[in-house]
Design a protein around this motif. Structure first.
Motif, PDB file in Angstrom:
ATOM      1  N   GLY A   1      -8.549  14.831  -1.975  1.00 22.68           N
ATOM      2  CA  GLY A   1      -8.884  15.670  -3.129  1.00 22.68           C
ATOM      3  C   GLY A   1     -10.367  15.864  -3.357  1.00 22.68           C
ATOM      4  O   GLY A   1     -10.790  16.169  -4.478  1.00 22.68           O
ATOM      5  N   ARG A   2     -11.189  15.729  -2.310  1.00 27.03           N
ATOM      6  CA  ARG A   2     -12.640  15.809  -2.482  1.00 27.03           C
ATOM      7  C   ARG A   2     -13.193  17.218  -2.300  1.00 27.03           C
ATOM      8  O   ARG A   2     -14.386  17.449  -2.497  1.00 27.03           O
ATOM      9  CB  ARG A   2     -13.339  14.884  -1.480  1.00 27.03           C
ATOM     10  CG  ARG A   2     -13.265  13.406  -1.823  1.00 27.03           C
ATOM     11  CD  ARG A   2     -14.256  12.624  -0.981  1.00 27.03           C
ATOM     12  NE  ARG A   2     -13.918  12.658   0.420  1.00 27.03           N
ATOM     13  CZ  ARG A   2     -13.349  11.632   1.071  1.00 27.03           C
ATOM     14  NH1 ARG A   2     -13.043  10.534   0.417  1.00 27.03           N
ATOM     15  NH2 ARG A   2     -13.087  11.720   2.352  1.00 27.03           N
ATOM     16  N   VAL A   3     -12.363  18.171  -1.896  1.00 22.73           N
ATOM     17  CA  VAL A   3     -12.873  19.481  -1.505  1.00 22.73           C
ATOM     18  C   VAL A   3     -12.729  20.477  -2.654  1.00 22.73           C
ATOM     19  O   VAL A   3     -11.651  20.605  -3.230  1.00 22.73           O
ATOM     20  CB  VAL A   3     -12.115  19.998  -0.266  1.00 22.73           C
ATOM     21  CG1 VAL A   3     -12.709  21.322   0.200  1.00 22.73           C
ATOM     22  CG2 VAL A   3     -12.140  18.972   0.854  1.00 22.73           C
TER      23      VAL A   3
ATOM     24  N   LEU B   1       4.918  23.468  -5.968  1.00 24.33           N
ATOM     25  CA  LEU B   1       6.129  22.904  -5.368  1.00 24.33           C
ATOM     26  C   LEU B   1       5.759  21.871  -4.315  1.00 24.33           C
ATOM     27  O   LEU B   1       6.223  20.718  -4.355  1.00 24.33           O
ATOM     28  CB  LEU B   1       6.971  24.020  -4.736  1.00 24.33           C
ATOM     29  CG  LEU B   1       8.085  23.552  -3.768  1.00 24.33           C
ATOM     30  CD1 LEU B   1       9.237  22.960  -4.545  1.00 24.33           C
ATOM     31  CD2 LEU B   1       8.555  24.691  -2.884  1.00 24.33           C
ATOM     32  N   TYR B   2       4.935  22.267  -3.366  1.00 22.20           N
ATOM     33  CA  TYR B   2       4.584  21.362  -2.268  1.00 22.20           C
ATOM     34  C   TYR B   2       3.734  20.192  -2.742  1.00 22.20           C
ATOM     35  O   TYR B   2       3.898  19.063  -2.276  1.00 22.20           O
ATOM     36  CB  TYR B   2       3.877  22.125  -1.155  1.00 22.20           C
ATOM     37  CG  TYR B   2       4.830  22.868  -0.263  1.00 22.20           C
ATOM     38  CD1 TYR B   2       5.734  22.184   0.541  1.00 22.20           C
ATOM     39  CD2 TYR B   2       4.854  24.258  -0.221  1.00 22.20           C
ATOM     40  CE1 TYR B   2       6.624  22.852   1.370  1.00 22.20           C
ATOM     41  CE2 TYR B   2       5.739  24.942   0.601  1.00 22.20           C
ATOM     42  CZ  TYR B   2       6.624  24.231   1.394  1.00 22.20           C
ATOM     43  OH  TYR B   2       7.509  24.890   2.204  1.00 22.20           O
ATOM     44  N   ARG B   3       2.824  20.450  -3.660  1.00 24.09           N
ATOM     45  CA  ARG B   3       1.964  19.366  -4.132  1.00 24.09           C
ATOM     46  C   ARG B   3       2.770  18.289  -4.877  1.00 24.09           C
ATOM     47  O   ARG B   3       2.348  17.137  -4.963  1.00 24.09           O
ATOM     48  CB  ARG B   3       0.868  19.930  -5.041  1.00 24.09           C
ATOM     49  CG  ARG B   3      -0.231  20.652  -4.264  1.00 24.09           C
ATOM     50  CD  ARG B   3      -1.252  21.273  -5.199  1.00 24.09           C
ATOM     51  NE  ARG B   3      -1.863  20.281  -6.072  1.00 24.09           N
ATOM     52  CZ  ARG B   3      -2.927  19.527  -5.763  1.00 24.09           C
ATOM     53  NH1 ARG B   3      -3.487  19.660  -4.563  1.00 24.09           N
ATOM     54  NH2 ARG B   3      -3.431  18.675  -6.625  1.00 24.09           N
TER      55      ARG B   3
ATOM     56  N   GLY C   1     -11.916  14.688  10.816  1.00 24.12           N
ATOM     57  CA  GLY C   1     -10.664  14.975  10.128  1.00 24.12           C
ATOM     58  C   GLY C   1     -10.673  16.318   9.421  1.00 24.12           C
ATOM     59  O   GLY C   1     -11.483  17.206   9.704  1.00 24.12           O
ATOM     60  N   ILE C   2      -9.770  16.472   8.450  1.00 24.19           N
ATOM     61  CA  ILE C   2      -9.604  17.746   7.754  1.00 24.19           C
ATOM     62  C   ILE C   2     -10.840  18.115   6.947  1.00 24.19           C
ATOM     63  O   ILE C   2     -11.151  19.304   6.774  1.00 24.19           O
ATOM     64  CB  ILE C   2      -8.355  17.698   6.837  1.00 24.19           C
ATOM     65  CG1 ILE C   2      -7.987  19.094   6.326  1.00 24.19           C
ATOM     66  CG2 ILE C   2      -8.573  16.755   5.671  1.00 24.19           C
ATOM     67  CD1 ILE C   2      -7.511  20.028   7.383  1.00 24.19           C
ATOM     68  N   GLU C   3     -11.585  17.128   6.460  1.00 24.10           N
ATOM     69  CA  GLU C   3     -12.775  17.423   5.656  1.00 24.10           C
ATOM     70  C   GLU C   3     -13.825  18.139   6.501  1.00 24.10           C
ATOM     71  O   GLU C   3     -14.428  19.128   6.063  1.00 24.10           O
ATOM     72  CB  GLU C   3     -13.345  16.128   5.083  1.00 24.10           C
ATOM     73  CG  GLU C   3     -14.294  16.340   3.919  1.00 24.10           C
ATOM     74  CD  GLU C   3     -14.612  15.059   3.183  1.00 24.10           C
ATOM     75  OE1 GLU C   3     -15.331  15.143   2.169  1.00 24.10           O
ATOM     76  OE2 GLU C   3     -14.162  13.975   3.612  1.00 24.10           O
ATOM     77  N   ALA C   4     -14.037  17.666   7.724  1.00 25.73           N
ATOM     78  CA  ALA C   4     -14.980  18.334   8.625  1.00 25.73           C
ATOM     79  C   ALA C   4     -14.492  19.733   8.969  1.00 25.73           C
ATOM     80  O   ALA C   4     -15.276  20.691   9.023  1.00 25.73           O
ATOM     81  CB  ALA C   4     -15.156  17.507   9.893  1.00 25.73           C
TER      82      ALA C   4
ATOM     83  N   THR D   1      -5.284  19.361  -0.201  1.00 22.13           N
ATOM     84  CA  THR D   1      -6.654  18.852  -0.268  1.00 22.13           C
ATOM     85  C   THR D   1      -7.336  19.149  -1.601  1.00 22.13           C
ATOM     86  O   THR D   1      -8.394  18.594  -1.886  1.00 22.13           O
ATOM     87  CB  THR D   1      -7.519  19.447   0.863  1.00 22.13           C
ATOM     88  OG1 THR D   1      -7.591  20.871   0.704  1.00 22.13           O
ATOM     89  CG2 THR D   1      -6.927  19.132   2.227  1.00 22.13           C
ATOM     90  N   ALA D   2      -6.750  20.034  -2.403  1.00 23.00           N
ATOM     91  CA  ALA D   2      -7.356  20.401  -3.689  1.00 23.00           C
ATOM     92  C   ALA D   2      -7.150  19.289  -4.719  1.00 23.00           C
ATOM     93  O   ALA D   2      -6.219  18.488  -4.629  1.00 23.00           O
ATOM     94  CB  ALA D   2      -6.754  21.703  -4.204  1.00 23.00           C
ATOM     95  N   LYS D   3      -8.020  19.275  -5.737  1.00 18.34           N
ATOM     96  CA  LYS D   3      -7.950  18.225  -6.761  1.00 18.34           C
ATOM     97  C   LYS D   3      -6.787  18.444  -7.713  1.00 18.34           C
ATOM     98  O   LYS D   3      -6.164  17.481  -8.170  1.00 18.34           O
ATOM     99  CB  LYS D   3      -9.271  18.198  -7.547  1.00 18.34           C
ATOM    100  CG  LYS D   3     -10.475  17.812  -6.705  1.00 18.34           C
ATOM    101  CD  LYS D   3     -11.761  17.862  -7.520  1.00 18.34           C
ATOM    102  CE  LYS D   3     -12.968  17.541  -6.642  1.00 18.34           C
ATOM    103  NZ  LYS D   3     -14.246  17.629  -7.404  1.00 18.34           N
ATOM    104  N   THR D   4      -6.489  19.691  -8.058  1.00 17.99           N
ATOM    105  CA  THR D   4      -5.430  19.997  -9.021  1.00 17.99           C
ATOM    106  C   THR D   4      -4.593  21.173  -8.530  1.00 17.99           C
ATOM    107  O   THR D   4      -4.994  21.894  -7.597  1.00 17.99           O
ATOM    108  CB  THR D   4      -6.023  20.365 -10.398  1.00 17.99           C
ATOM    109  OG1 THR D   4      -6.787  21.582 -10.259  1.00 17.99           O
ATOM    110  CG2 THR D   4      -6.925  19.253 -10.927  1.00 17.99           C
TER     111      THR D   4
END
Length: 532
Positions: A42-44, A98-100, A173-176, A261-264
């Protein structure tokens, strides 16, 4: 085409490749668990995820395939992309939360919760087949273009790019991947606008002449518009595009993983809308580049026998100045790297969540992280091998090949998803029957419509005479979804109604939304009374 790259062009390309590697090493220290490796914890920020969604769907296929189609035909293959916002602007509000809410990492966990293990494995295998076929196409297009432009060895180009992609994923990883996508997104816009502007004003007569000549030669519009499912028509592309939109944004791991990856929920929805609204203009821009190239080379000599998807690289190498050529090639390479990086990360996520964790349950997360990286390496090497095989592709437009493979490997996944969210009556037994029916139909349609051999020696893989599948192959994917919906629902009526978690259904989400709205309204009323 004689290679004309000089030291400035090569320097720009090398700098971009070094920046790409930097992103991998920059975020490597954050990758301490599978959650950070695949979902960034959730950092992005939402805007970066939106740019990442754009870059995930933009690759060498866009950079070279769309100009190739715009050059050789009209804009009919753009219809699929234009359907994306039409379909999704009304559904993304539900799909994202739904997915989150109901999955941990793998998209296909939802399919298991709704319809059991068979549905999960079937949908994840279909995803893997689609990804590898698409990755091979991206590698193929990039390698062919760069070979023609630089004179380099095709397999060496595939190998170098592939190894860079593996390293970036392995370390960051996904962040990069997401932050690399942001970097690439800006390069993509800049390079596309630059090329389109140069071509437009290189034509004698300017933009109006481009329009007039293109229209006179059948390079504008989205036709043919007649209702004919045997040929590539507007209606075929529109129907196919509607299902493509749901499949890509509702069932595809590379996209769903971005939601996580989103915060909310709200941030994930904003990111999705941004990605959707940016992607269509980019597809349109590169299709129009092909249209403008057609007009330009009506006025200028062009080497005989040149493939349509080689015309744009030829223009770049022969008409653009030093430095600009390097920037365009760097953007092209970066587009491929970003798309393939997203594919590798999502393939590793599916391999870990859908398979390894099922076999090796309750193991330390450190083991799962190590195996995830092994999956990245193996997937990357296999994609390189497939790209090398694609070098022997035929003369058919690559964009058409991509769409055909996507239709074949779609496997009725949208049908399963729609039954899952819309029908409380659909159950595991009914959907399993539908999946088997879909597999049989897809095999029949593919075998009775695919020819092998050359010239007069061509023959169908399987010939049933007048019972052969004669519709356009893009309709194969559409029919597979419809078969799953119809057969799945009817077959479900033969078995008991399932007991369901309401969070898995649209009706459950909608009821919860109404309760939240009522609670908020009551809270606002209470606040107003207390203020008096």
């Amino acid at each position: 085409m004689k290679p004309i790259l000089n030291v400035i062009d090569y320097s720009i390309i090398i700098i971009v490749l070094l920046v790409t590697l930097y992103f991998g090493f920059r975020f490597s220290r954050n990758q301490t668990s599978t959650k950070t490796y695949f979902a960034a914890h959730g950092r992005v920020p939402a805007w970066a995820i939106g740019m990442s969604l754009l870059a995930t769907l933009i690759s060498s296929v866009t950079f070279l395939g769309y100009p190739g189609e715009g050059y050789s035909s009209n804009w009919i293959l753009l219809v699929q992309g234009l359907m994306v916002p039409i379909v999704l602007l009304g559904t993304i509000w539900f799909i994202v939360p739904l997915y989150r809410k109901v999955i941990g990492l793998s998209t296909y966990e939802y399919f298991e919760k709704r319809f059991g293990l068979f549905a999960r494995y079937y949908s994840s295998i279909a995803f893997v087949l689609r990804q590898f076929s698409g990755m091979g196409t991206v590698f193929f297009l990039l390698a062919i273009a760069l070979t023609n432009m630089t004179g380099g060895n095709t397999f060496a180009i595939i190998s170098v790019v592939g190894l860079i992609i593996i390293v970036v994923n392995l370390m960051g990883g996904i962040e990069a991947v997401i932050w690399l996508d942001v970097f690439q997104g800006f390069m993509l816009f800049a390079s596309g606008i630059l090329c389109f502007g140069v071509i437009l004003f290189s034509v004698d007569g300017g933009p109006m002449e481009v329009w007039n000549i293109a229209q006179a030669n059948g390079r504008t519009g989205f036709g043919p518009y007649d209702i004919d499912f045997k040929r590539l028509t507007f209606i075929v592309m529109a129907i196919n595009g509607a299902f493509y939109a749901i499949q890509k944004y509702g069932t595809d791991q590379t996209v769903i993983q971005r939601y996580l990856t989103a915060k909310t929920d709200k941030a994930a929805i904003r990111a999705s809308l941004m990605g959707i609204l940016l992607t269509v203009p980019v597809w349109t821009l590169f299709m129009l580049i092909g249209t403008a190239l057609f007009v330009y080379y009506k006025q200028q000599p062009l080497p005989e026998g040149m493939r349509a998807d080689a015309v744009f690289p030829y223009f770049i190498m022969t008409k653009l100045p030093t430095g600009v050529v390097g920037f365009i090639l760097a953007a092209m390479i970066s587009a491929a790297i970003c798309s393939l990086s997203a594919d590798l990360n999502s393939l590793a996520a599916v391999g870990m969540e859908d398979y390894y964790k099922k076999i090796r349950k309750n193991r330390p997360d450190k083991e799962y992280l190590f195996v995830s990286r092994v999956f990245v390496v193996l997937s990357g090497l296999l994609a390189i091998a497939i790209g090398a095989i694609y070098i022997n592709a035929g003369s058919e437009g690559v964009l058409g090949i991509v769409f055909t493979l996507y239709a074949i490997f779609s496997g009725g996944i949208v049908g399963i998803f729609l039954l899952g969210i819309l029908s409380a009556r659909a159950n595991r037994q009914g959907v399993n029957i539908a999946i088997i029916t879909c597999i049989v139909f897809t095999a029949y349609a593919f075998l009775t419509s695919t020819e092998i051999g050359l010239g007069e020696n061509k023959s169908l893989l399987l010939d049933f005479g007048r019972f052969n599948f004669t519709h356009n192959k893009l309709m194969l994917g559409v029919y597979s979804h419809l078969i799953v919906i119809v057969v799945g629902y009817i077959a479900s009526l033969l078995f008991p109604k399932p007991e369901l978690d309401k969070n898995l259904l649209f009706s459950g989400w909608n009821a919860a939304r109404k309760v939240r709205k009522a609670e908020e309204k009551l809270k606002n009323v209470s606040s107003g009374i207390s203020s008096l």
